[in-house]
Scaffold this active site. Sequence first.
Site, PDB file in Angstrom:
ATOM      1  N   CYS A   1      -2.299   9.912  -6.734  1.00  9.57           N
ATOM      2  CA  CYS A   1      -3.451   9.657  -5.862  1.00  9.57           C
ATOM      3  C   CYS A   1      -4.496  10.743  -6.080  1.00  9.57           C
ATOM      4  O   CYS A   1      -4.203  11.929  -5.926  1.00  9.57           O
ATOM      5  CB  CYS A   1      -3.042   9.624  -4.391  1.00  9.57           C
ATOM      6  SG  CYS A   1      -4.504   9.479  -3.332  1.00  9.57           S
TER       7      CYS A   1
ATOM      8  N   SER B   1     -12.423   6.453  -2.427  1.00 12.73           N
ATOM      9  CA  SER B   1     -11.730   7.649  -1.957  1.00 12.73           C
ATOM     10  C   SER B   1     -11.162   7.306  -0.590  1.00 12.73           C
ATOM     11  O   SER B   1     -11.594   7.814   0.441  1.00 12.73           O
ATOM     12  CB  SER B   1     -12.681   8.835  -1.877  1.00 12.73           C
ATOM     13  OG  SER B   1     -11.930   9.988  -1.508  1.00 12.73           O
ATOM     14  N   MET B   2     -10.184   6.380  -0.600  1.00  9.18           N
ATOM     15  CA  MET B   2      -9.628   5.878   0.651  1.00  9.18           C
ATOM     16  C   MET B   2      -8.854   6.964   1.399  1.00  9.18           C
ATOM     17  O   MET B   2      -8.889   7.029   2.626  1.00  9.18           O
ATOM     18  CB  MET B   2      -8.698   4.694   0.368  1.00  9.18           C
ATOM     19  CG  MET B   2      -9.362   3.520  -0.367  1.00  9.18           C
ATOM     20  SD  MET B   2     -10.737   2.819   0.522  1.00  9.18           S
ATOM     21  CE  MET B   2      -9.876   1.984   1.846  1.00  9.18           C
TER      22      MET B   2
ATOM     23  N   THR C   1      -8.990  -3.860  -8.797  1.00  6.34           N
ATOM     24  CA  THR C   1     -10.399  -4.080  -8.456  1.00  6.34           C
ATOM     25  C   THR C   1     -10.752  -5.575  -8.394  1.00  6.34           C
ATOM     26  O   THR C   1     -11.366  -6.042  -7.420  1.00  6.34           O
ATOM     27  CB  THR C   1     -11.297  -3.369  -9.485  1.00  6.34           C
ATOM     28  OG1 THR C   1     -10.991  -1.964  -9.448  1.00  6.34           O
ATOM     29  CG2 THR C   1     -12.764  -3.577  -9.179  1.00  6.34           C
TER      30      THR C   1
ATOM     31  N   SER D   1      -6.255   4.831 -10.718  1.00  5.47           N
ATOM     32  CA  SER D   1      -7.693   4.909 -10.992  1.00  5.47           C
ATOM     33  C   SER D   1      -7.992   6.203 -11.764  1.00  5.47           C
ATOM     34  O   SER D   1      -7.230   7.159 -11.718  1.00  5.47           O
ATOM     35  CB  SER D   1      -8.484   4.872  -9.684  1.00  5.47           C
ATOM     36  OG  SER D   1      -8.054   5.883  -8.818  1.00  5.47           O
TER      37      SER D   1
ATOM     38  N   LYS E   1       0.858  -1.194   0.000  1.00  9.54           N
ATOM     39  CA  LYS E   1       0.000   0.000   0.000  1.00  9.54           C
ATOM     40  C   LYS E   1       0.888   1.235   0.000  1.00  9.54           C
ATOM     41  O   LYS E   1       1.885   1.271   0.730  1.00  9.54           O
ATOM     42  CB  LYS E   1      -0.903  -0.009   1.249  1.00  9.54           C
ATOM     43  CG  LYS E   1      -1.652   1.302   1.506  1.00  9.54           C
ATOM     44  CD  LYS E   1      -2.727   1.601   0.476  1.00  9.54           C
ATOM     45  CE  LYS E   1      -3.357   2.991   0.662  1.00  9.54           C
ATOM     46  NZ  LYS E   1      -4.215   3.391  -0.458  1.00  9.54           N
TER      47      LYS E   1
ATOM     48  N   ASN F   1       4.335   7.032  -6.207  1.00 14.05           N
ATOM     49  CA  ASN F   1       2.959   7.263  -6.670  1.00 14.05           C
ATOM     50  C   ASN F   1       2.727   8.761  -6.822  1.00 14.05           C
ATOM     51  O   ASN F   1       2.653   9.480  -5.822  1.00 14.05           O
ATOM     52  CB  ASN F   1       2.002   6.632  -5.645  1.00 14.05           C
ATOM     53  CG  ASN F   1       0.545   6.789  -6.003  1.00 14.05           C
ATOM     54  OD1 ASN F   1       0.191   7.463  -6.968  1.00 14.05           O
ATOM     55  ND2 ASN F   1      -0.325   6.161  -5.224  1.00 14.05           N
TER      56      ASN F   1
HETATM   57  O1  RRO Z   1      -5.644   5.755  -0.940  1.00  9.86           O
HETATM   58  C1  RRO Z   1      -6.296   6.175  -1.926  1.00  9.86           C
HETATM   59  O2  RRO Z   1      -7.329   6.870  -1.824  1.00  9.86           O
HETATM   60  C2  RRO Z   1      -5.854   5.885  -3.304  1.00  9.86           C
HETATM   61  C3  RRO Z   1      -4.560   6.046  -3.753  1.00  9.86           C
HETATM   62 BR1  RRO Z   1      -3.115   6.478  -2.623  1.00  9.86          BR
HETATM   63  C4  RRO Z   1      -4.251   5.867  -5.118  1.00  9.86           C
HETATM   64  O3  RRO Z   1      -3.106   5.999  -5.588  1.00  9.86           O
HETATM   65  N1  RRO Z   1      -5.274   5.542  -5.950  1.00  9.86           N
HETATM   66  C5  RRO Z   1      -6.538   5.390  -5.512  1.00  9.86           C
HETATM   67  O4  RRO Z   1      -7.441   5.082  -6.330  1.00  9.86           O
HETATM   68  N2  RRO Z   1      -6.813   5.541  -4.172  1.00  9.86           N
END
Ligand code: RRO
Length: 315
Positions: A133, A73-74, A275, A197, A48, A130
């Site tokens: 995000c 939307s983590m 997914t 995404s 992660k 990354n």
């Molecule tokens: O953690 C997230 O909301 C997230 C990340 Br870091 C990302 O690179 N891509 C995504 O779809 N969610």
Amino acid sequence: MQSNISLASQIGDYKFDNLLLNAAGIRCATTEELDKILDSDAGGCVTKSATPEPRKGNESPRMKATSMGCINSMGLPNHGLDYYLKFAEANQGKNGKQVILSIAGLSIDQNIEMLKKIQASSFAGLTELNLSCPNIAGKSQVGYDFEAVRDVLTSAFSFFKKPLGLKLPPYFDFNQFDGIAEVLNDFPVTYINVINSIGNGLVVDPETESVVIKPKGGFGGLGGDYVKPTALANVRALRQRLRPEISIIGTGGIKSGKDVFEHVLCGANLVQIGTAFGFDGTPIFERISKELTAIMEKKGYKTLDEFRGKLKTIE
Ligand code: RRO
């Protein structure tokens, strides 16, 4: 039946017995989940995306499955770099499997701070920065600002001597394909990973007349069937523009061996599953390996090199 078909691949000097990996973010936030991936048929695991300190992430509900994939939307919930770096140091290369260490700082300074820590560590594997995000309120995706990408890479490569990959957002215009490739070709990037995404989509539930996730008014990153053609376009367009030494990981919309075959035809060296791995768990790596092997067998291919990047166009 013992097959003489190989799904092995390579990125830089790093060999993978199987081209399938998980995508960062899905079932890979804890060492238990990462161990499970390393015990599966996947060629390795991706952690992660980490921030310098642990984060709880956005408020729930923050992920919703749909018939075509999912929206999330983590907000970068993670255990912090030290946790993943320790796992990566201990497990990289174990049983011939690679660990890819993903990092996603909330600023250039945070990214540089983390890269310095990785440079100073004993971790000798691939790091994935990354830059894409979509889910941090108030922060735009660095990958869409080509000068900012140039700035972070200039700073990073002034001291970072280990292999570095970049997770990029989807691009939608030929000007964007040209622009990002021009920047990347100036740096010793080991690989790129396309796509993250598709950011800031909106899923609506007509029953409740509501959005389906809480953060950012319901806007979130799309994965799954929604994104495959965009992912394939990014793999293809960037393969046509990047120096051949820069490898490509194809990510987006993979749920079958056929999808992997298409990504490799477009030029992917490895692929990541997000997914669909979330839906199916680790058995997906064995199923998709079998499906891809069956396609290759039918077509008479023994290695991925025989068809990688060989997508035909219509004259
Ligand atoms: O953690 C997230 O909301 C997230 C990340 Br870091 C990302 O690179 N891509 C995504 O779809 N969610």
